[in-house]
Design an enzyme around this catalytic site. Sequence first.
Site, short mmCIF file in Angstrom:
data_model
loop_
_atom_site.label_atom_id
_atom_site.label_comp_id
_atom_site.label_asym_id
_atom_site.label_seq_id
_atom_site.Cartn_x
_atom_site.Cartn_y
_atom_site.Cartn_z
N ARG A 275 7.91 -6.42 8.29
CA ARG A 275 8.53 -5.64 7.19
C ARG A 275 10.39 -5.92 7.60
O ARG A 275 11.47 -6.25 6.78
CB ARG A 275 8.64 -4.28 6.30
CG ARG A 275 8.12 -4.06 5.04
CD ARG A 275 8.29 -2.67 4.38
NE ARG A 275 8.41 -2.79 3.10
CZ ARG A 275 7.40 -2.24 2.30
NH1 ARG A 275 6.02 -2.22 2.69
NH2 ARG A 275 7.30 -2.69 1.08
N ARG B 146 2.96 1.42 -13.96
CA ARG B 146 2.19 2.22 -12.65
C ARG B 146 2.41 3.47 -12.35
O ARG B 146 1.84 4.46 -11.83
CB ARG B 146 2.30 1.01 -11.06
CG ARG B 146 0.77 1.84 -10.16
CD ARG B 146 1.63 1.20 -9.30
NE ARG B 146 1.80 1.43 -8.50
CZ ARG B 146 2.20 0.40 -7.42
NH1 ARG B 146 1.86 -0.33 -6.95
NH2 ARG B 146 3.47 1.23 -6.17
N LYS C 17 -0.09 -7.70 -4.44
CA LYS C 17 0.06 -7.71 -2.88
C LYS C 17 -1.11 -7.03 -2.40
O LYS C 17 -2.73 -7.83 -1.92
CB LYS C 17 0.80 -7.52 -1.35
CG LYS C 17 2.80 -8.10 -1.48
CD LYS C 17 3.28 -7.97 -0.56
CE LYS C 17 3.53 -5.92 -0.80
NZ LYS C 17 4.63 -6.06 -1.44
N ARG D 6 2.37 8.13 -7.03
CA ARG D 6 3.45 7.47 -5.35
C ARG D 6 4.80 8.36 -6.05
O ARG D 6 5.66 8.53 -6.54
CB ARG D 6 3.43 6.32 -5.64
CG ARG D 6 1.66 5.78 -5.06
CD ARG D 6 2.22 4.35 -4.48
NE ARG D 6 2.94 4.05 -3.40
CZ ARG D 6 3.50 2.13 -3.79
NH1 ARG D 6 2.24 1.77 -4.16
NH2 ARG D 6 4.56 2.34 -2.98
N ARG E 235 13.92 0.57 -3.49
CA ARG E 235 13.06 -0.62 -3.05
C ARG E 235 13.54 -2.22 -3.13
O ARG E 235 12.97 -2.44 -1.98
CB ARG E 235 11.96 0.05 -3.48
CG ARG E 235 11.38 1.39 -2.60
CD ARG E 235 10.09 1.98 -3.81
NE ARG E 235 8.94 1.28 -3.34
CZ ARG E 235 7.85 1.11 -4.41
NH1 ARG E 235 7.50 2.14 -5.09
NH2 ARG E 235 6.79 -0.11 -4.05
#
Length: 200
Positions: free
Chosen positions: A89, A128, A14, A134, A145
């Site tokens: 969401r 990532r 996204k 993060r 998640r």
Amino acid sequence: MLNLIIFGPPGSGKGTQSARIVEKYHLIHLSTGDLLRDEMENGTPLGKMVRKYIDKGLLVPDEIVLKELYQKASTHMDAPGFIFDGFPRTIVQAEALDRLLEKRNIPIGLVISVEVDEEELFRRLMGRAEDSGRSDDSDVIIRRRLEVYKQQTHPLIAYYRKQGKIITVNGMAPVDEVFGKICQAVDKHLIDQNSHSVAK
Ligand code: AP5
């Protein structure tokens, strides 16, 4: 005005695609994940509060997210359009967004759903994690998640399908290819939008 939603599970691309869409169509990028992370990085009271959810891989409560989103959107109401990334969401968020935009007669035009297999999502996010910094990019939290997405966010596909606004794109393809498919869909939407307004 062109209002788009880029929709998909964590790691579907996204953010990657939003950056390109913004450049091509000159839209304002509204990423609730980025807004919430800014608060966390700045150590604000709100940032400290949302960290409790984000670090566990859970959704931040709707009322907090909606307030952040409204504040940010209201500073750009003269923009040529928005791309919403990571928002909505939940059904509550989707209904609130519809109300906000319909009041201003600038509804969502297109919802681009990017589809990627779960194991590829996990692989990308673990990749990532090596340099993202993060706090929610760790294996247990990534799995959560993905689960939260399935339970709370995936149902929005039916919500937007009912409105006839959703198109799906194969997000397993290379980045450029995914972007090409998105542009085809957006350009077609713009042509349809123009021909409707001419016909009126
Ligand atoms: P958020 O920041 O929205 O994160 P997310 O949805 O988990 O998605 P990501 O940013 O991890 O992935 P992405 O789909 O943008 O993929 P990307 O382009 O980065 O939300 C984080 C948290 O904030 C939530 O868990 C929640 O707690 C909270 N939150 C945010 N919004 C909320 C809301 N509305 N309500 C409640 N809570 C909210 O790509 C990922 C990786 O894949 C990158 O390394 C990239 O280079 C790579 N990649 C991308 N495309 C491809 C491709 N085609 N092929 C190969 N690799 C690719």
